[in-house]
Design an enzyme around this catalytic site. Structure first.
Site, PDB file in Angstrom:
ATOM      1  N   ARG A  37       0.814  -1.215   0.000  1.00 46.11           N
ATOM      2  CA  ARG A  37       0.000   0.000   0.000  1.00 46.11           C
ATOM      3  C   ARG A  37       0.849   1.268   0.000  1.00 46.11           C
ATOM      4  O   ARG A  37       0.325   2.368   0.182  1.00 46.11           O
ATOM      5  CB  ARG A  37      -0.932  -0.002   1.216  1.00 46.11           C
ATOM      6  CG  ARG A  37      -1.896  -1.187   1.228  1.00 46.11           C
ATOM      7  CD  ARG A  37      -2.777  -1.213   0.003  1.00 46.11           C
ATOM      8  NE  ARG A  37      -3.526  -2.449  -0.131  1.00 46.11           N
ATOM      9  CZ  ARG A  37      -4.229  -2.799  -1.199  1.00 46.11           C
ATOM     10  NH1 ARG A  37      -4.259  -1.998  -2.247  1.00 46.11           N
ATOM     11  NH2 ARG A  37      -4.879  -3.946  -1.250  1.00 46.11           N
ATOM     12  N   HIS A  67       7.678  -6.683  -7.265  1.00 43.90           N
ATOM     13  CA  HIS A  67       6.372  -6.106  -7.583  1.00 43.90           C
ATOM     14  C   HIS A  67       6.278  -4.726  -6.951  1.00 43.90           C
ATOM     15  O   HIS A  67       6.530  -4.549  -5.759  1.00 43.90           O
ATOM     16  CB  HIS A  67       5.260  -7.003  -7.035  1.00 43.90           C
ATOM     17  CG  HIS A  67       3.923  -6.798  -7.693  1.00 43.90           C
ATOM     18  ND1 HIS A  67       3.291  -5.576  -7.737  1.00 43.90           N
ATOM     19  CD2 HIS A  67       3.091  -7.666  -8.336  1.00 43.90           C
ATOM     20  CE1 HIS A  67       2.135  -5.697  -8.373  1.00 43.90           C
ATOM     21  NE2 HIS A  67       1.987  -6.958  -8.758  1.00 43.90           N
ATOM     22  N   TYR A  70       0.813  -1.424  -4.907  1.00 49.53           N
ATOM     23  CA  TYR A  70      -0.452  -1.190  -5.614  1.00 49.53           C
ATOM     24  C   TYR A  70      -0.778   0.295  -5.732  1.00 49.53           C
ATOM     25  O   TYR A  70      -1.534   0.702  -6.620  1.00 49.53           O
ATOM     26  CB  TYR A  70      -1.597  -1.893  -4.894  1.00 49.53           C
ATOM     27  CG  TYR A  70      -1.509  -3.406  -4.905  1.00 49.53           C
ATOM     28  CD1 TYR A  70      -1.243  -4.112  -6.076  1.00 49.53           C
ATOM     29  CD2 TYR A  70      -1.709  -4.139  -3.737  1.00 49.53           C
ATOM     30  CE1 TYR A  70      -1.166  -5.494  -6.093  1.00 49.53           C
ATOM     31  CE2 TYR A  70      -1.642  -5.529  -3.728  1.00 49.53           C
ATOM     32  CZ  TYR A  70      -1.368  -6.200  -4.910  1.00 49.53           C
ATOM     33  OH  TYR A  70      -1.299  -7.568  -4.919  1.00 49.53           O
ATOM     34  N   HIS A 107       1.591  -2.628 -12.110  1.00 44.80           N
ATOM     35  CA  HIS A 107       0.297  -2.427 -12.746  1.00 44.80           C
ATOM     36  C   HIS A 107       0.359  -1.092 -13.474  1.00 44.80           C
ATOM     37  O   HIS A 107       0.685  -0.067 -12.847  1.00 44.80           O
ATOM     38  CB  HIS A 107      -0.820  -2.391 -11.706  1.00 44.80           C
ATOM     39  CG  HIS A 107      -1.028  -3.703 -11.010  1.00 44.80           C
ATOM     40  ND1 HIS A 107      -1.997  -3.872 -10.039  1.00 44.80           N
ATOM     41  CD2 HIS A 107      -0.428  -4.907 -11.147  1.00 44.80           C
ATOM     42  CE1 HIS A 107      -1.970  -5.127  -9.604  1.00 44.80           C
ATOM     43  NE2 HIS A 107      -1.019  -5.766 -10.255  1.00 44.80           N
ATOM     44  N   GLU A 142       2.111  -5.349 -16.461  1.00 43.99           N
ATOM     45  CA  GLU A 142       1.246  -6.493 -16.165  1.00 43.99           C
ATOM     46  C   GLU A 142      -0.070  -6.402 -16.935  1.00 43.99           C
ATOM     47  O   GLU A 142      -0.666  -5.320 -17.034  1.00 43.99           O
ATOM     48  CB  GLU A 142       0.960  -6.565 -14.664  1.00 43.99           C
ATOM     49  CG  GLU A 142       0.146  -7.784 -14.278  1.00 43.99           C
ATOM     50  CD  GLU A 142       0.066  -8.019 -12.775  1.00 43.99           C
ATOM     51  OE1 GLU A 142      -0.842  -8.738 -12.338  1.00 43.99           O
ATOM     52  OE2 GLU A 142       0.914  -7.463 -12.046  1.00 43.99           O
ATOM     53  N   ASP A 176      -0.837 -12.284 -16.470  1.00 43.21           N
ATOM     54  CA  ASP A 176      -1.546 -12.849 -15.325  1.00 43.21           C
ATOM     55  C   ASP A 176      -2.714 -13.667 -15.850  1.00 43.21           C
ATOM     56  O   ASP A 176      -3.590 -13.141 -16.543  1.00 43.21           O
ATOM     57  CB  ASP A 176      -2.039 -11.714 -14.423  1.00 43.21           C
ATOM     58  CG  ASP A 176      -2.660 -12.222 -13.132  1.00 43.21           C
ATOM     59  OD1 ASP A 176      -3.638 -12.991 -13.204  1.00 43.21           O
ATOM     60  OD2 ASP A 176      -2.187 -11.839 -12.039  1.00 43.21           O
ATOM     61  N   HIS A 179      -6.125 -12.426 -14.762  1.00 45.47           N
ATOM     62  CA  HIS A 179      -6.446 -11.141 -15.382  1.00 45.47           C
ATOM     63  C   HIS A 179      -6.842 -11.298 -16.843  1.00 45.47           C
ATOM     64  O   HIS A 179      -7.837 -10.698 -17.279  1.00 45.47           O
ATOM     65  CB  HIS A 179      -5.252 -10.188 -15.273  1.00 45.47           C
ATOM     66  CG  HIS A 179      -4.946  -9.761 -13.879  1.00 45.47           C
ATOM     67  ND1 HIS A 179      -3.879  -8.935 -13.568  1.00 45.47           N
ATOM     68  CD2 HIS A 179      -5.554 -10.028 -12.694  1.00 45.47           C
ATOM     69  CE1 HIS A 179      -3.851  -8.718 -12.263  1.00 45.47           C
ATOM     70  NE2 HIS A 179      -4.850  -9.383 -11.706  1.00 45.47           N
ATOM     71  N   HIS A 211       2.056 -14.617 -13.967  1.00 43.27           N
ATOM     72  CA  HIS A 211       1.361 -14.790 -12.694  1.00 43.27           C
ATOM     73  C   HIS A 211       0.321 -15.883 -12.911  1.00 43.27           C
ATOM     74  O   HIS A 211      -0.604 -15.699 -13.706  1.00 43.27           O
ATOM     75  CB  HIS A 211       0.673 -13.496 -12.265  1.00 43.27           C
ATOM     76  CG  HIS A 211       1.606 -12.467 -11.741  1.00 43.27           C
ATOM     77  ND1 HIS A 211       1.222 -11.153 -11.542  1.00 43.27           N
ATOM     78  CD2 HIS A 211       2.908 -12.541 -11.343  1.00 43.27           C
ATOM     79  CE1 HIS A 211       2.242 -10.471 -11.055  1.00 43.27           C
ATOM     80  NE2 HIS A 211       3.274 -11.291 -10.930  1.00 43.27           N
ATOM     81  N   ASP A 224     -11.264  -9.465 -11.554  1.00 37.96           N
ATOM     82  CA  ASP A 224      -9.953  -9.627 -10.903  1.00 37.96           C
ATOM     83  C   ASP A 224     -10.078 -10.175  -9.488  1.00 37.96           C
ATOM     84  O   ASP A 224      -9.742  -9.510  -8.505  1.00 37.96           O
ATOM     85  CB  ASP A 224      -9.193  -8.303 -10.883  1.00 37.96           C
ATOM     86  CG  ASP A 224      -7.776  -8.447 -10.309  1.00 37.96           C
ATOM     87  OD1 ASP A 224      -7.316  -9.592 -10.149  1.00 37.96           O
ATOM     88  OD2 ASP A 224      -7.144  -7.415 -10.014  1.00 37.96           O
ATOM     89  N   HIS A 226      -8.748 -13.595  -7.626  1.00 41.89           N
ATOM     90  CA  HIS A 226      -7.941 -14.797  -7.779  1.00 41.89           C
ATOM     91  C   HIS A 226      -8.518 -15.964  -6.976  1.00 41.89           C
ATOM     92  O   HIS A 226      -9.117 -15.770  -5.916  1.00 41.89           O
ATOM     93  CB  HIS A 226      -6.511 -14.546  -7.310  1.00 41.89           C
ATOM     94  CG  HIS A 226      -5.791 -13.511  -8.102  1.00 41.89           C
ATOM     95  ND1 HIS A 226      -4.431 -13.310  -7.997  1.00 41.89           N
ATOM     96  CD2 HIS A 226      -6.216 -12.605  -9.024  1.00 41.89           C
ATOM     97  CE1 HIS A 226      -4.059 -12.338  -8.803  1.00 41.89           C
ATOM     98  NE2 HIS A 226      -5.130 -11.887  -9.438  1.00 41.89           N
ATOM     99  N   GLU A 256      -0.029 -16.181  -7.172  1.00 38.64           N
ATOM    100  CA  GLU A 256      -0.614 -15.123  -6.349  1.00 38.64           C
ATOM    101  C   GLU A 256      -1.984 -15.586  -5.846  1.00 38.64           C
ATOM    102  O   GLU A 256      -2.932 -14.807  -5.752  1.00 38.64           O
ATOM    103  CB  GLU A 256      -0.785 -13.845  -7.165  1.00 38.64           C
ATOM    104  CG  GLU A 256       0.512 -13.207  -7.595  1.00 38.64           C
ATOM    105  CD  GLU A 256       0.266 -11.923  -8.359  1.00 38.64           C
ATOM    106  OE1 GLU A 256       0.986 -10.949  -8.110  1.00 38.64           O
ATOM    107  OE2 GLU A 256      -0.646 -11.895  -9.213  1.00 38.64           O
TER     108      GLU A 256
END
Length: 278
Positions: A37, A67, A70, A107, A142, A176, A179, A211, A224, A226, A256
């Site tokens: 975050r 990564h 976000y 992203h 991604e 992904d 995704h 991913h 989205d 998972h 993930e």
């Protein structure tokens, strides 16, 4: 050769991540460069890096996939959010050079009503500002599910970003599975067709990481969410074809899935068995 791993906590440093990957039966892994975050990143210690490199060499690790947080949104409406994204991106790329030759995945961002074209313009601007000829890290865009105003919901949008990058040799793609399924690509019934489309629009030489996640939702849902491997709408047989596909060999696969260490170890063992069975 098949390479598989999962996301691992980076709180204790590179060597601890490497040891945890080995414990899970992995030969690659992903980690967040800082709190997902946002926030500051932990200082890198050269002694820790050296220990990790020994582990990676001993266990024949593939590239690992860092990564971005976000909260990194290069195409946000607010200038302060874009400024934060540029700062984090630049800092992360500098830190990645402690372990040369790895991948940094992010992203692309959400345009938040500005429109895809404007979003692509902002994203490309951040990349052109920060990519350097001397860097050894490959930055990965991604593929996204198309939730809300996400940029990167199809191969054409990723291609549009790539076409605007001056040092595009420093750029690749992380696909992904959840995704692309949620965005409308039928990897269950037409995996070959999806890969042919990727080759035609982007080029398979840019596909650097995958991913590997099942999805809770039907194809084209743009949700989205998972799921564990084999417990979603993609299903085990599709994953068997994915991990065994000749065009996807030697690419690091990263789980993930909503799991714990025992669950990831089980998925790693299962997918490795699928990939390597005669």
């Amino acid at each position: 050769m098949f390479h598989i791993g999962s996301h691992i906590s980076s709180s204790k440093g590179y060597a601890a991540m490497g040891r945890q990957a080995v414990k899970l039966g992995a030969d690659t892994f992903a980690f967040f460069t800082r709190n997902p975050r946002g926030g500051s990143a932990k200082a890198v210690q050269q002694a820790d890096v050296d220990k990790y490199l020994e582990i990676a060499k001993e266990h024949k690790f593939a590239q690992i996939v860092a990564h971005a947080p976000y909260t990194l949104n290069a195409c946000a409406v607010k200038e302060e959010i874009r400024t934060f994204a540029r700062g984090v991106f630049a800092d992360d790329l500098q830190r990645m050079e402690y372990i040369p030759g790895q991948y940094y995945n992010f992203h692309p961002g959400s345009h938040v009503g500005q429109g895809v074209e404007k979003g692509i313009e902002w994203i490309a601007g951040m990349l052109n500002e920060n990519l350097r000829p001397e860097q050894s890290t490959t930055v990965l865009l991604e593929t996204m599910a198309g939730k809300g105003s996400e940029v990167g919901k199809n191969f054409e949008e990723l291609r549009a970003i790539i076409d605007r990058i001056e040092l595009s040799d420093k750029l690749g793609v992380c696909l992904d599975t959840c995704h692309v399924w949620d965005s409308g690509y039928d990897i269950v019934n037409n995996l070959d067709g999806v890969l042919e489309e990727f080759e035609h629009i982007i080029g398979l030489e840019r596909l650097k990481a995958i991913h590997i996640n099942d999805s809770m939702n039907p194809m084209g849902s743009h949700k989205d969410r998972h799921a564990r491997i084999g417990e979603g709408t993609i299903g085990l047989e599709a994953f068997r074809r994915i991990v065994r596909h000749p065009l996807l060999q030697d690419i690091p696969f990263i789980l993930e899935t909503p799991n714990d260490d025992a669950g990831w170890a089980g998925e790693i063992a299962m997918l490795r068995k699928m990939a390597e069975e005669k």
